[in-house]
Design a protein around this motif. Structure first.
Motif, PDB file in Angstrom:
ATOM      1  N   LEU A   8       0.895  -1.486   0.128  1.00  0.00           N
ATOM      2  CA  LEU A   8      -0.034  -0.104   0.054  1.00  0.00           C
ATOM      3  C   LEU A   8       0.930   1.237  -0.060  1.00  0.00           C
ATOM      4  CD1 LEU A   8      -2.954  -0.960   2.446  1.00  0.00           C
ATOM      5  CD2 LEU A   8      -2.890  -0.987   0.058  1.00  0.00           C
ATOM      6  N   TYR A   9       1.967   1.302   0.699  1.00  0.00           N
ATOM      7  CA  TYR A   9       2.586   2.549   1.063  1.00  0.00           C
ATOM      8  C   TYR A   9       3.953   2.567   0.646  1.00  0.00           C
ATOM      9  CZ  TYR A   9      -1.539   2.893   3.668  1.00  0.00           C
ATOM     10  OH  TYR A   9      -3.007   3.004   4.060  1.00  0.00           O
ATOM     11  N   ALA A  10       4.702   1.632  -0.279  1.00  0.00           N
ATOM     12  CA  ALA A  10       6.037   1.739  -0.461  1.00  0.00           C
ATOM     13  C   ALA A  10       6.152   2.762  -1.397  1.00  0.00           C
ATOM     14  CB  ALA A  10       6.569   0.537  -1.320  1.00  0.00           C
ATOM     15  N   TYR A  62       0.077   0.985  -3.404  1.00  0.00           N
ATOM     16  CA  TYR A  62      -1.303   1.535  -3.953  1.00  0.00           C
ATOM     17  C   TYR A  62      -1.496   2.769  -3.746  1.00  0.00           C
ATOM     18  CZ  TYR A  62      -6.119   1.631  -4.866  1.00  0.00           C
ATOM     19  OH  TYR A  62      -7.350   2.239  -5.307  1.00  0.00           O
ATOM     20  N   TYR A  63      -1.323   3.354  -2.454  1.00  0.00           N
ATOM     21  CA  TYR A  63      -1.586   4.570  -2.035  1.00  0.00           C
ATOM     22  C   TYR A  63      -0.494   5.422  -2.249  1.00  0.00           C
ATOM     23  CZ  TYR A  63      -6.016   3.263   0.030  1.00  0.00           C
ATOM     24  OH  TYR A  63      -7.140   2.977   0.379  1.00  0.00           O
ATOM     25  N   ALA A  64       0.534   4.949  -2.659  1.00  0.00           N
ATOM     26  CA  ALA A  64       1.587   5.919  -3.098  1.00  0.00           C
ATOM     27  C   ALA A  64       1.780   6.119  -4.686  1.00  0.00           C
ATOM     28  CB  ALA A  64       3.028   5.411  -2.555  1.00  0.00           C
ATOM     29  N   VAL A  97      -3.070  14.994   7.512  1.00  0.00           N
ATOM     30  CA  VAL A  97      -2.016  14.065   7.635  1.00  0.00           C
ATOM     31  C   VAL A  97      -2.294  12.828   7.038  1.00  0.00           C
ATOM     32  CG1 VAL A  97      -0.571  12.367   9.402  1.00  0.00           C
ATOM     33  CG2 VAL A  97      -1.822  14.599  10.293  1.00  0.00           C
ATOM     34  N   ASP A  98      -1.396  12.750   5.848  1.00  0.00           N
ATOM     35  CA  ASP A  98      -1.669  11.418   5.096  1.00  0.00           C
ATOM     36  C   ASP A  98      -0.266  10.905   4.733  1.00  0.00           C
ATOM     37  OD1 ASP A  98      -2.613   9.831   2.639  1.00  0.00           O
ATOM     38  OD2 ASP A  98      -4.275  10.957   2.799  1.00  0.00           O
ATOM     39  N   LEU A  99      -0.261   9.578   4.678  1.00  0.00           N
ATOM     40  CA  LEU A  99       0.873   8.915   4.468  1.00  0.00           C
ATOM     41  C   LEU A  99       1.241   9.098   2.788  1.00  0.00           C
ATOM     42  CD1 LEU A  99       0.574   5.259   6.248  1.00  0.00           C
ATOM     43  CD2 LEU A  99       1.880   7.316   6.764  1.00  0.00           C
ATOM     44  N   VAL A 108     -15.577   3.408  -3.979  1.00  0.00           N
ATOM     45  CA  VAL A 108     -16.051   4.706  -3.672  1.00  0.00           C
ATOM     46  C   VAL A 108     -16.187   4.869  -2.050  1.00  0.00           C
ATOM     47  CG1 VAL A 108     -18.643   4.127  -3.590  1.00  0.00           C
ATOM     48  CG2 VAL A 108     -17.815   6.691  -4.202  1.00  0.00           C
ATOM     49  N   THR A 109     -16.030   6.153  -1.536  1.00  0.00           N
ATOM     50  CA  THR A 109     -16.144   6.176  -0.232  1.00  0.00           C
ATOM     51  C   THR A 109     -17.328   7.106   0.000  1.00  0.00           C
ATOM     52  OG1 THR A 109     -14.623   8.266  -0.249  1.00  0.00           O
ATOM     53  CG2 THR A 109     -13.723   5.946   0.179  1.00  0.00           C
ATOM     54  N   ALA A 110     -17.842   7.452   1.523  1.00  0.00           N
ATOM     55  CA  ALA A 110     -18.854   8.229   1.492  1.00  0.00           C
ATOM     56  C   ALA A 110     -18.844   9.794   1.128  1.00  0.00           C
ATOM     57  CB  ALA A 110     -18.917   8.095   3.408  1.00  0.00           C
ATOM     58  N   GLY A 167     -11.376  10.982  10.780  1.00  0.00           N
ATOM     59  CA  GLY A 167     -10.924  10.096   9.827  1.00  0.00           C
ATOM     60  C   GLY A 167     -11.875   9.171   9.152  1.00  0.00           C
ATOM     61  N   ASN A 168     -11.936   9.275   7.992  1.00  0.00           N
ATOM     62  CA  ASN A 168     -13.015   8.627   7.485  1.00  0.00           C
ATOM     63  C   ASN A 168     -12.099   7.187   6.420  1.00  0.00           C
ATOM     64  OD1 ASN A 168     -15.763   7.734   6.418  1.00  0.00           O
ATOM     65  ND2 ASN A 168     -14.978   8.043   4.322  1.00  0.00           N
ATOM     66  N   GLU A 169     -12.473   6.087   6.885  1.00  0.00           N
ATOM     67  CA  GLU A 169     -11.963   4.945   5.988  1.00  0.00           C
ATOM     68  C   GLU A 169     -10.545   4.926   6.228  1.00  0.00           C
ATOM     69  OE1 GLU A 169     -13.283   2.923   2.889  1.00  0.00           O
ATOM     70  OE2 GLU A 169     -15.182   3.709   2.671  1.00  0.00           O
ATOM     71  N   THR A 215       1.385  11.592  -3.290  1.00  0.00           N
ATOM     72  CA  THR A 215       0.619  11.791  -4.480  1.00  0.00           C
ATOM     73  C   THR A 215      -0.876  12.155  -3.981  1.00  0.00           C
ATOM     74  OG1 THR A 215      -0.060   9.458  -4.398  1.00  0.00           O
ATOM     75  CG2 THR A 215       1.785  10.309  -5.997  1.00  0.00           C
ATOM     76  N   LEU A 216      -1.322  11.614  -3.005  1.00  0.00           N
ATOM     77  CA  LEU A 216      -2.783  11.914  -2.571  1.00  0.00           C
ATOM     78  C   LEU A 216      -2.790  13.543  -2.137  1.00  0.00           C
ATOM     79  CD1 LEU A 216      -4.408   8.892  -1.051  1.00  0.00           C
ATOM     80  CD2 LEU A 216      -5.062  10.189  -3.275  1.00  0.00           C
ATOM     81  N   ARG A 217      -1.682  13.557  -1.046  1.00  0.00           N
ATOM     82  CA  ARG A 217      -1.349  15.046  -0.612  1.00  0.00           C
ATOM     83  C   ARG A 217      -1.428  16.043  -1.779  1.00  0.00           C
ATOM     84  NH1 ARG A 217       3.183  16.991   3.633  1.00  0.00           N
ATOM     85  NH2 ARG A 217       2.614  14.985   4.784  1.00  0.00           N
ATOM     86  N   PHE A 269      -7.159  12.899   9.213  1.00  0.00           N
ATOM     87  CA  PHE A 269      -6.027  11.381   9.142  1.00  0.00           C
ATOM     88  C   PHE A 269      -6.648  10.900   7.787  1.00  0.00           C
ATOM     89  CE2 PHE A 269      -5.212  12.783  13.292  1.00  0.00           C
ATOM     90  CZ  PHE A 269      -3.609  12.424  13.244  1.00  0.00           C
ATOM     91  N   GLY A 270      -5.608  10.603   6.619  1.00  0.00           N
ATOM     92  CA  GLY A 270      -6.231   9.814   5.425  1.00  0.00           C
ATOM     93  C   GLY A 270      -7.117  10.721   4.582  1.00  0.00           C
ATOM     94  N   ALA A 271      -6.766  11.813   4.075  1.00  0.00           N
ATOM     95  CA  ALA A 271      -7.821  12.534   3.506  1.00  0.00           C
ATOM     96  C   ALA A 271      -8.140  12.304   2.217  1.00  0.00           C
ATOM     97  CB  ALA A 271      -7.307  14.226   3.693  1.00  0.00           C
TER      98      ALA A 271
HETATM   99  C1  LIG Z   1      -9.447   4.322   1.924  1.00  0.00           C
HETATM  100  S1  LIG Z   1      -8.647   5.793   1.678  1.00  0.00           S
HETATM  101  C2  LIG Z   1      -9.837   6.821   2.386  1.00  0.00           C
HETATM  102  C3  LIG Z   1      -9.551   8.354   1.820  1.00  0.00           C
HETATM  103  C4  LIG Z   1     -10.650   9.285   2.439  1.00  0.00           C
HETATM  104  N1  LIG Z   1     -10.631   9.420   3.900  1.00  0.00           N
HETATM  105  C5  LIG Z   1     -11.864   9.065   1.806  1.00  0.00           C
HETATM  106  O1  LIG Z   1     -13.036   8.838   2.617  1.00  0.00           O
HETATM  107  O2  LIG Z   1     -12.210   9.153   0.624  1.00  0.00           O
HETATM  108  C6  LIG Z   1      -7.382   5.811   2.947  1.00  0.00           C
HETATM  109  C7  LIG Z   1      -6.523   6.914   3.219  1.00  0.00           C
HETATM  110  O3  LIG Z   1      -5.869   6.897   4.514  1.00  0.00           O
HETATM  111  C8  LIG Z   1      -4.326   7.241   4.240  1.00  0.00           C
HETATM  112  N2  LIG Z   1      -3.723   6.496   5.408  1.00  0.00           N
HETATM  113  C9  LIG Z   1      -3.339   5.305   5.668  1.00  0.00           C
HETATM  114  N3  LIG Z   1      -2.891   5.285   6.797  1.00  0.00           N
HETATM  115  C10 LIG Z   1      -2.421   6.240   7.459  1.00  0.00           C
HETATM  116  C11 LIG Z   1      -2.228   6.699   8.457  1.00  0.00           C
HETATM  117  N4  LIG Z   1      -1.452   5.994   9.319  1.00  0.00           N
HETATM  118  N5  LIG Z   1      -1.823   8.164   8.660  1.00  0.00           N
HETATM  119  C12 LIG Z   1      -2.473   9.118   7.685  1.00  0.00           C
HETATM  120  N6  LIG Z   1      -3.033   8.545   6.632  1.00  0.00           N
HETATM  121  C13 LIG Z   1      -3.173   7.263   6.460  1.00  0.00           C
HETATM  122  C14 LIG Z   1      -4.259   6.738   2.630  1.00  0.00           C
HETATM  123  O4  LIG Z   1      -3.036   7.350   2.199  1.00  0.00           O
HETATM  124  C15 LIG Z   1      -5.545   7.177   2.243  1.00  0.00           C
HETATM  125  O5  LIG Z   1      -5.324   8.495   1.961  1.00  0.00           O
END
Ligand SMILES: C[S@@+](CC[C@H](N)C(=O)[O-])C[C@H]1O[C@@H](n2cnc3c(N)ncnc32)[C@H](O)[C@@H]1O
Length: 380
Positions: A43-45, A50-52, A126-128, A69-71, A163-165, A131-133, A101-103
């Motif tokens: 997910l994060y390499a 995937y998220y990077a 705060v997002d890991l 899709v998310t909410a 933090g959503n998902e 690219t999403l940042r 967190f994780g926006a």
């Molecule tokens: C499933 S997505 C959800 C994105 C968004 N919140 C939404 O609802 O559409 C997960 C997000 O969490 C981030 N993430 C995962 N672990 C994290 C951590 N420990 N700290 C901050 N962000 C994180 C990912 O990079 C990604 O942006």
């Protein structure tokens, strides 16, 4: 990261490069990588996970190239309803600061900032994912210096955390039961060698780890445990001096999570709006997630001094926050999409909201609006 070339955005080559990187990690780790380390790399390499990487990820339909899709992507009323709970918590804590967190694409931030207006002086993401940042930066440019990004948590913070998902995207460890003994499930290199090199396969090692809930697991059971998500909540709880936190995600209380009937676990991958259960193929090209154990999170928060404000379904939470009033006069598409957030067979029941608080007005702790009806804290 020696193989990576930053200009390489083609998904097949990103996936092949990531697979090589993971193979090297397996070889260097005595030929076995615990699943949480595999998931973290998948997910994060940097640049590859995937998220990077640069894939689209979020969207309503697969035609857009998205995977799920998310909410907040589905309906802006999600953020507008959540904003009412955030507003109450900002008032109760006397703060003007939101932390997300994780926006993801920045959709929820846009909705919250739009609804909360001057109540928010600083919105920190705060997002890991780098690219999403970048995507968040573009989307939220109109909010100027109100929005900022942090790489790490400060030693002390105040305000309202959302933090959503995000919790479901944190790496999990896997435990497998053969009917007599527990093993930790990890990843090894399989026997098949094609042009792309050996495939990944499951490998088991004896372990002293156990699921947190003792159920009558059948032989062949595989379950997740969530030390990273628990550590994340503990750290937040230790550093939050005044404020509240709200996490929305799919999951269950412990007794339901580790029910023998769920003995296959909840690990799932998402790609092009289809779910599959095999994280070992197409690494970096699909999301990998596990449901959240809300009991473990509540305990982690409570042990670090936070009060549990409530725990309920997404449907109850959003309705308690007045989403049905917000729907008045909405167009058909918004109405249909918002209904998906609420209906039991879509996102209304599986998704839950948990809330925590510290240092707030006691009247708020006694009556947070999102948990007014349908609170299920007693099930945790
Ligand atoms: C499933 S997505 C959800 C994105 C968004 N919140 C939404 O609802 O559409 C997960 C997000 O969490 C981030 N993430 C995962 N672990 C994290 C951590 N420990 N700290 C901050 N962000 C994180 C990912 O990079 C990604 O942006």
């Amino acid at each position: 990261m020696g193989f990576y070339n930053a200009s390489m955005h083609d998904s097949a080559s990103v996936s092949a490069t990531l697979a090589r990187l993971i193979r090297t990690a397996i070889e260097r780790n005595d030929s076995w990588l615990p699943f949480d380390r595999f998931m973290a790399m998948a997910l994060y390499a940097p640049g590859l996970g995937y998220y990077a990487n640069h894939s689209r990820k979020f969207g309503v339909l697969p035609q857009s190239g998205s995977d799920f899709v998310t909410a907040p992507e589905l309906s802006a009323l999600f953020g507008r309803a959540l904003a009412r709970q955030v507003a109450q918590a900002l008032d109760a804590s006397g703060t003007h600061e939101v932390w997300e967190f994780g926006a993801g694409s920045g959709a929820l931030a846009e909705q919250l900032l739009g609804a909360l207006g001057d109540k928010v002086q600083r919105y920190t993401i705060v997002d890991l994912s780098g690219t999403l940042r970048e995507r968040q930066r573009e989307r939220l440019a109109a909010h100027g210096a109100t929005v900022q990004w942090a790489d790490a948590l400060p030693d002390a913070l105040s305000g309202v955390i959302v933090g959503n998902e995000v919790l479901d995207a944190m790496p999990v460890q896997l435990l497998a039961f053969d009917g007599a003994q527990w093993f930790e499930r990890g990843v090894v290199l399989g026997p098949s060698t094609g042009p792309a090199g050996p495939a990944f396969a499951w490998g088991h090692r004896p372990t002293a780890l156990r699921p947190p809930f003792d159920a009558a697991f059948p032989p062949g059971a595989v379950v997740e445990i969530h030390p990273q998500a628990e550590a994340f909540i503990s750290t937040l709880a230790e550093r939050l001096t005044r404020g509240a936190a709200f996490f929305i995600d799919y999951g269950f209380p412990e007794a339901e999570y580790y029910h023998p009937q769920r003995s296959g676990g909840t690990l799932m991958c998402h790609r092009a709006h289809r779910a599959d259960a095999d994280p070992l193929v197409d690494v970096g090209a699909k999301d990998i997630t596990a449901h959240v154990n809300f009991t473990a999170l509540a305990l982690a928060a409570q042990n670090a001094g936070l009060d549990v404000l409530g725990y309920t379904t997404q449907a109850h939470f959003l309705m308690n926050c007045g989403v049905l009033d917000l729907l008045e006069g909405a167009d058909l598409k918004t109405t249909a999409n918002t209904q998906k957030l609420l209906t039991e067979h879509e996102m209304g029941e599986l998704f839950k909201v948990i809330g925590f608080a510290t240092g707030c007005d006691p009247a708020f702790n006694a009556a947070p609006i999102g948990f007014a009806r349908g609170d299920r804290t007693h099930t945790l």
